[in-house]
Design a protein around this motif. Structure first.
Motif, PDB file in Angstrom:
ATOM      1  N   ILE B 106       1.125  -1.195   0.377  1.00 32.66           N
ATOM      2  CA  ILE B 106      -0.172  -0.004  -0.075  1.00 32.66           C
ATOM      3  C   ILE B 106       0.558   1.837   0.604  1.00 32.66           C
ATOM      4  N   PRO B 107       0.191   2.065  -0.310  1.00 34.56           N
ATOM      5  CA  PRO B 107       1.260   3.894  -0.736  1.00 34.56           C
ATOM      6  C   PRO B 107       1.737   4.318   0.429  1.00 34.56           C
ATOM      7  N   HIS B 108       2.521   4.429   1.052  1.00 36.48           N
ATOM      8  CA  HIS B 108       3.114   5.005   2.452  1.00 36.48           C
ATOM      9  C   HIS B 108       1.924   6.143   2.942  1.00 36.48           C
ATOM     10  N   SER B 109       1.811   6.990   1.999  1.00 35.92           N
ATOM     11  CA  SER B 109       0.707   8.673   1.911  1.00 35.92           C
ATOM     12  C   SER B 109      -0.511   7.833   2.841  1.00 35.92           C
ATOM     13  N   ALA B 110      -1.084   6.474   2.592  1.00 34.61           N
ATOM     14  CA  ALA B 110      -2.270   5.856   2.828  1.00 34.61           C
ATOM     15  C   ALA B 110      -1.948   5.096   4.122  1.00 34.61           C
ATOM     16  N   ALA B 111      -1.159   4.061   4.149  1.00 31.32           N
ATOM     17  CA  ALA B 111      -0.224   4.005   5.306  1.00 31.32           C
ATOM     18  C   ALA B 111      -0.531   4.712   6.653  1.00 31.32           C
ATOM     19  N   GLY B 112      -0.179   6.124   6.256  1.00 23.31           N
ATOM     20  CA  GLY B 112      -0.272   6.810   7.042  1.00 23.31           C
ATOM     21  C   GLY B 112      -1.258   7.566   7.521  1.00 23.31           C
ATOM     22  N   ILE B 113      -2.440   7.615   6.757  1.00 21.36           N
ATOM     23  CA  ILE B 113      -3.761   8.796   7.231  1.00 21.36           C
ATOM     24  C   ILE B 113      -4.056   7.079   7.660  1.00 21.36           C
ATOM     25  N   ALA B 114      -4.426   5.217   7.328  1.00 20.45           N
ATOM     26  CA  ALA B 114      -4.557   4.760   8.030  1.00 20.45           C
ATOM     27  C   ALA B 114      -4.344   4.325   9.414  1.00 20.45           C
ATOM     28  N   LEU B 115      -3.258   4.396   9.603  1.00 18.85           N
ATOM     29  CA  LEU B 115      -2.944   4.843  11.050  1.00 18.85           C
ATOM     30  C   LEU B 115      -3.094   5.768  11.651  1.00 18.85           C
ATOM     31  N   LEU B 116      -3.340   7.198  11.275  1.00 19.87           N
ATOM     32  CA  LEU B 116      -3.662   8.618  12.093  1.00 19.87           C
ATOM     33  C   LEU B 116      -4.985   8.285  12.529  1.00 19.87           C
ATOM     34  N   GLY B 117      -5.739   7.290  11.693  1.00 17.03           N
ATOM     35  CA  GLY B 117      -7.147   6.464  12.628  1.00 17.03           C
ATOM     36  C   GLY B 117      -7.284   6.280  13.560  1.00 17.03           C
ATOM     37  N   ILE B 118      -5.933   5.832  13.940  1.00 11.16           N
ATOM     38  CA  ILE B 118      -5.808   4.504  15.106  1.00 11.16           C
ATOM     39  C   ILE B 118      -5.721   5.692  15.723  1.00 11.16           C
ATOM     40  N   VAL B 119      -4.530   6.322  16.120  1.00 13.45           N
ATOM     41  CA  VAL B 119      -3.039   7.249  16.734  1.00 13.45           C
ATOM     42  C   VAL B 119      -3.806   8.392  16.965  1.00 13.45           C
ATOM     43  N   SER B 120      -4.974   8.646  16.072  1.00 16.05           N
ATOM     44  CA  SER B 120      -5.353  10.546  16.440  1.00 16.05           C
ATOM     45  C   SER B 120      -5.996  10.636  17.785  1.00 16.05           C
ATOM     46  N   LYS B 121      -6.123  11.780  18.155  1.00 13.60           N
ATOM     47  CA  LYS B 121      -6.935  12.049  19.449  1.00 13.60           C
ATOM     48  C   LYS B 121      -7.974  11.023  19.755  1.00 13.60           C
ATOM     49  N   ASN B 122      -8.857  10.757  18.977  1.00 10.94           N
ATOM     50  CA  ASN B 122     -10.298  10.307  18.758  1.00 10.94           C
ATOM     51  C   ASN B 122      -9.949   8.725  17.816  1.00 10.94           C
ATOM     52  N   GLY B 123      -8.701   8.331  18.045  1.00 13.32           N
ATOM     53  CA  GLY B 123      -8.563   6.712  17.299  1.00 13.32           C
ATOM     54  C   GLY B 123      -8.395   6.042  18.203  1.00 13.32           C
ATOM     55  N   ALA B 124      -8.691   4.971  18.231  1.00 15.35           N
ATOM     56  CA  ALA B 124      -8.537   4.037  20.012  1.00 15.35           C
ATOM     57  C   ALA B 124      -6.990   3.919  20.459  1.00 15.35           C
ATOM     58  N   LEU B 125      -5.988   3.592  19.934  1.00 12.90           N
ATOM     59  CA  LEU B 125      -4.872   3.876  20.383  1.00 12.90           C
ATOM     60  C   LEU B 125      -4.358   5.146  21.028  1.00 12.90           C
ATOM     61  N   GLY B 126      -5.287   6.355  20.124  1.00 13.06           N
ATOM     62  CA  GLY B 126      -5.078   7.648  20.674  1.00 13.06           C
ATOM     63  C   GLY B 126      -5.405   7.826  22.121  1.00 13.06           C
ATOM     64  N   LYS B 127      -6.721   7.314  22.204  1.00 17.46           N
ATOM     65  CA  LYS B 127      -7.355   7.626  23.029  1.00 17.46           C
ATOM     66  C   LYS B 127      -7.188   6.675  24.477  1.00 17.46           C
ATOM     67  N   THR B 128      -6.726   5.508  24.055  1.00 20.92           N
ATOM     68  CA  THR B 128      -5.529   5.165  25.459  1.00 20.92           C
ATOM     69  C   THR B 128      -3.943   5.537  25.870  1.00 20.92           C
ATOM     70  N   ALA B 129      -3.586   6.087  25.069  1.00 18.19           N
ATOM     71  CA  ALA B 129      -2.259   6.954  24.896  1.00 18.19           C
ATOM     72  C   ALA B 129      -2.390   7.873  25.666  1.00 18.19           C
ATOM     73  N   ALA B 130      -3.493   8.760  24.940  1.00 14.65           N
ATOM     74  CA  ALA B 130      -4.210  10.011  26.119  1.00 14.65           C
ATOM     75  C   ALA B 130      -4.233  10.532  27.443  1.00 14.65           C
ATOM     76  N   LYS B 131      -5.122   8.787  27.986  1.00 14.29           N
ATOM     77  CA  LYS B 131      -5.187   8.536  29.098  1.00 14.29           C
ATOM     78  C   LYS B 131      -4.055   8.584  30.159  1.00 14.29           C
ATOM     79  N   PHE B 149       5.041  -0.028  11.057  1.00 11.97           N
ATOM     80  CA  PHE B 149       4.367   0.001  10.160  1.00 11.97           C
ATOM     81  C   PHE B 149       4.855  -0.463   8.844  1.00 11.97           C
ATOM     82  N   VAL B 150       5.104   0.061   7.827  1.00 14.71           N
ATOM     83  CA  VAL B 150       5.757   0.090   7.670  1.00 14.71           C
ATOM     84  C   VAL B 150       6.695  -0.603   6.846  1.00 14.71           C
ATOM     85  N   SER B 151       7.413  -1.112   7.616  1.00 10.29           N
ATOM     86  CA  SER B 151       8.864  -1.700   7.969  1.00 10.29           C
ATOM     87  C   SER B 151       8.866  -3.410   8.805  1.00 10.29           C
ATOM     88  N   ILE B 152       8.433  -3.423   9.059  1.00  7.83           N
ATOM     89  CA  ILE B 152       8.042  -5.101  10.515  1.00  7.83           C
ATOM     90  C   ILE B 152       7.994  -5.949   8.998  1.00  7.83           C
TER      91      ILE B 152
END
Lengths: 358, 271
Positions: B106-131, B149-152
């Motif tokens: 997948i294009p890495h910019s798309a990967a970035g956007i996908a990740l953003l959905g999870i780690v942003s303040k509204n994302g699942a991981l982002g919320k946990t991190a904020a706590k 994400f892109v190298s594993i």
């Protein structure tokens, strides 16, 4: 005591069917059978590498059928080396000692001492710093054995341990195996397709045929009194004597004398003298009514004790002090007018006598 | 695999070999020419000046340590997972293997956007991190996540191949000698697959270090060197950006060569 009860395992295209046998303490048990009859799978099942479809395995009265492999106290030595290539011989032998958890961890000093003892017992002391890939076949098999013994198993399983060795290493290994068996009072189950290994090592033998055990017994029972035609054909030797090979009297000849009780046989071999066994296939023994001049070095007069029709021929047992079996064709039996109680001469060539050193 | 015994060494130059060598030369030129022009067009004083630039130095340092930390952190989970993939069959294994390779395609910019959905303040991981009091957005944690994400896939695939090459009967022998499965994994499987694990780790680290697209979206700041190069190109032009690129390439090459040498020094145990 190792007790295998009604083990079955389906491994299409072949299967192990309802196999049972017992190996009591300090027995040397040889599982004899052709390649592909399920011997190795049976061993792996006992070791815990494979689960049986049915049946149970007991070791010293404890049901170990579902016991984890590392807790079974059963060590397995494979035909080809399973030494860890990234460790030295020392670390290989020390491996099971370092794994000990429940029965007391050993100090570095204790481990070193034990490894040195084992290395001496198995004549690998000079190889401790070497890596396994630099060892000869015989050396790596000796290290494998030392490592297996180091794990202090109750039962040692050997899968064709001699097949990939040359003649000299083989006789060295046989001596070692006999020593382990006697010294450690360890039950040994040895799988092989070579009946000479059974003759020279076993206290008890089981012959496997197509996934089942055709006969179990001590060496004499199996080789002298095969129960079925399969066993008779497979082991192929009815005439089997324990005794001693004499040193040659004059040099330049490979014909030696082998004595077993009152019997003295001429044997063609280049083995050094010593205790051992000789085997003569009944197909190699000829019968005649008179003593004629022949190239056969072994000629004995005796009395016919028994005549047994045996599938593809007639087996004639002649008593010459010991019983000798000869396989003859029905036509020959008729022509010679063989009958029980009649005198007859048996002869076989010195080259037909197979010597197996102990 | 590394058996040189069966390699045919051909010392004569046949026409076909010459043709293939010419094609190879073109490919090499294609790789070397742009890099060479980069180096040729960059003077030593310029380089020295750039090396003194605090912004450049801190970004190179940031790139190096985040990519290494990401590799080490994710290796803890990736290595056991690779072992599982090498040894066990399970339902939908093919699907799992395909999922592992997804980040490569997948294009890495798309990967970035996908990740953003999870780690942003509204994302699942982002919320946990904020706590827990930290954030992925604009932090080294975010950079590491994007890099990993892109190298594993590189580490997973290489380690799996390494474990596949470890003979199962060695592991079985270790078990029958009384070793626990964990002990067998640590003392037999991992050491025997070590070279593949290491080269996979180096690949993962190198790939993570050179990542631009996914990191750009999650963490524009603090600036890793690829982002810095992009920003300077936009703001100041080619000539001004060139020394930064050269410096970063040199540092990367030095690390890569050193690590390769270290990895090569410890030979894979022979089997």
């Amino acid at each position: 005591m190792l007790s295998v009860r009604n083990i079955s395992k389906d491994l299409t295209p072949f299967a192990i069917k309802d196999v049972s046998f017992e190996v009591s303490n300090s027995q040397y048990f040889v599982l004899l059978g052709r390649t592909g009859v399920g011997k190795s799978v049976l061993l792996e099942t006992i070791a815990g590498l494979a689960r049986p479809d049915a049946g149970r395995i007991f070791l010293d009265g404890k049901d170990i059928t579902n016991e984890k492999m590392q807790k079974r106290k059963i060590a397995l030595v494979f035909q080809n080396s399973t030494l860890f290539p990234h460790m030295t011989v020392y670390d290989n032998i020390a491996y099971p000692l370092r794994c000990r958890e429940n029965n007391g961890q050993l100090s570095q000093r204790q481990i070193r001492q034990r490894v040195n003892e084992l290395a001496e017992d198995f004549a690998v002391g000079h190889l401790l710093a070497a890596k396994p890939q630099t060892l000869s076949g015989g050396e790596s098999q000796r290290v494998s054995l030392a490592r297996a013994v180091a794990s202090e198993p109750r039962c040692l399983l050997l899968d064709e341990p001699l097949s990939s060795l040359d003649t000299k290493s083989r006789s060295q290994m046989r001596a070692l195996l006999r020593k382990i068996n006697a010294q450690n009072r360890m039950q040994i189950v040895h799988v092989t397709h070579d009946y000479t290994e059974a003759v020279s090592l076993a206290t008890h033998v089981a012959v496997m045929e197509a996934g089942t055990i055709a006969q179990v017994g001590n060496v004499e029972q199996i080789f002298q009194h095969p129960k079925s035609e399969f066993v008779a054909r497979f082991v192929g030797i009815r005439n089997f004597f324990k005794g001693r090979l004499q040193e040659p009297r004059d040099h330049g000849t490979d014909t030696r004398w082998f004595s077993s009780g009152s019997l003295s046989l001429s044997v063609l071999t280049d083995s050094p003298g010593g205790p051992g066994f000789v085997c003569v296939r009944s197909e190699d023994v000829t019968i005649s009514n008179t003593a004629g001049k022949t190239s056969a070095r072994n000629n004995f007069e005796g009395t016919i004790a028994e005549i047994i029709p045996a599938g593809f021929g007639v087996e004639v047992i002649v008593d010459i002090g010991v019983e000798i079996a000869a396989m003859v064709s029905p036509e020959s039996a008729k022509m010679l007018e063989l009958s029980c109680g009649k005198k007859a001469w048996v002869s076989f060539k010195a080259s037909a006598v197979k010597y197996i050193e102990e | 695999m590394q058996d040189t015994k069966y390699q045919i060494r051909n010392t004569r130059y046949e026409p076909l070999s010459l043709a293939f060598a010419a094609l190879g030369g073109l490919v090499l030129l294609f790789i070397v020419a742009p890099l060479a022009s980069l180096f040729v067009n960059c003077s030593v004083p310029e380089l020295a000046e750039t090396a003194k630039d605090v912004g450049v130095r801190s970004s190179i340092w940031l790139t190096l340590w985040t990519s290494m930390a990401a590799t080490m952190l994710f290796a803890l989970a990736a290595i056991p997972f690779a072992y599982l993939l090498a040894r066990k069959d399970f339902p939908l294994k093919g699907l799992v293997m395909a999922i592992i390779d997804l980040p490569i395609v997948i294009p890495h910019s798309a990967a970035g956007i996908a990740l953003l959905g999870i780690v942003s303040k509204n994302g699942a991981l982002g919320k946990t991190a904020a706590k827990m009091g930290f954030s992925f957005i604009g932090t080294p944690a975010g950079i590491m996540t994007a890099m990993a994400f892109v190298s594993i896939p590189y580490l997973l695939n290489s380690a799996r191949d390494g474990f596949l090459a470890v003979p199962v009967r060695l592991e079985k022998a270790a078990l029958s000698l009384g070793a626990s499965p964990l002990r067998v994994f640590l003392t037999v499987s991992v050491p025997l697959a070590w070279r593949s694990i290491l080269s996979g780790s180096i690949l993962m680290w190198a790939r993570g270090m050179s990542e631009f697209g996914a990191v750009l979206i999650i963490a524009y700041h603090p600036m890793i060197t690829p982002v810095l190069i992009y920003e300077r190109l936009g703001a100041f032009g080619l000539k001004y950006t060139r020394p930064t690129a050269v410096l970063f390439i040199v540092v990367c090459l030095v690390f890569l060569v050193v690590l390769r040498l270290l990895a090569g020094g410890k030979n894979n145990a022979q089997r």
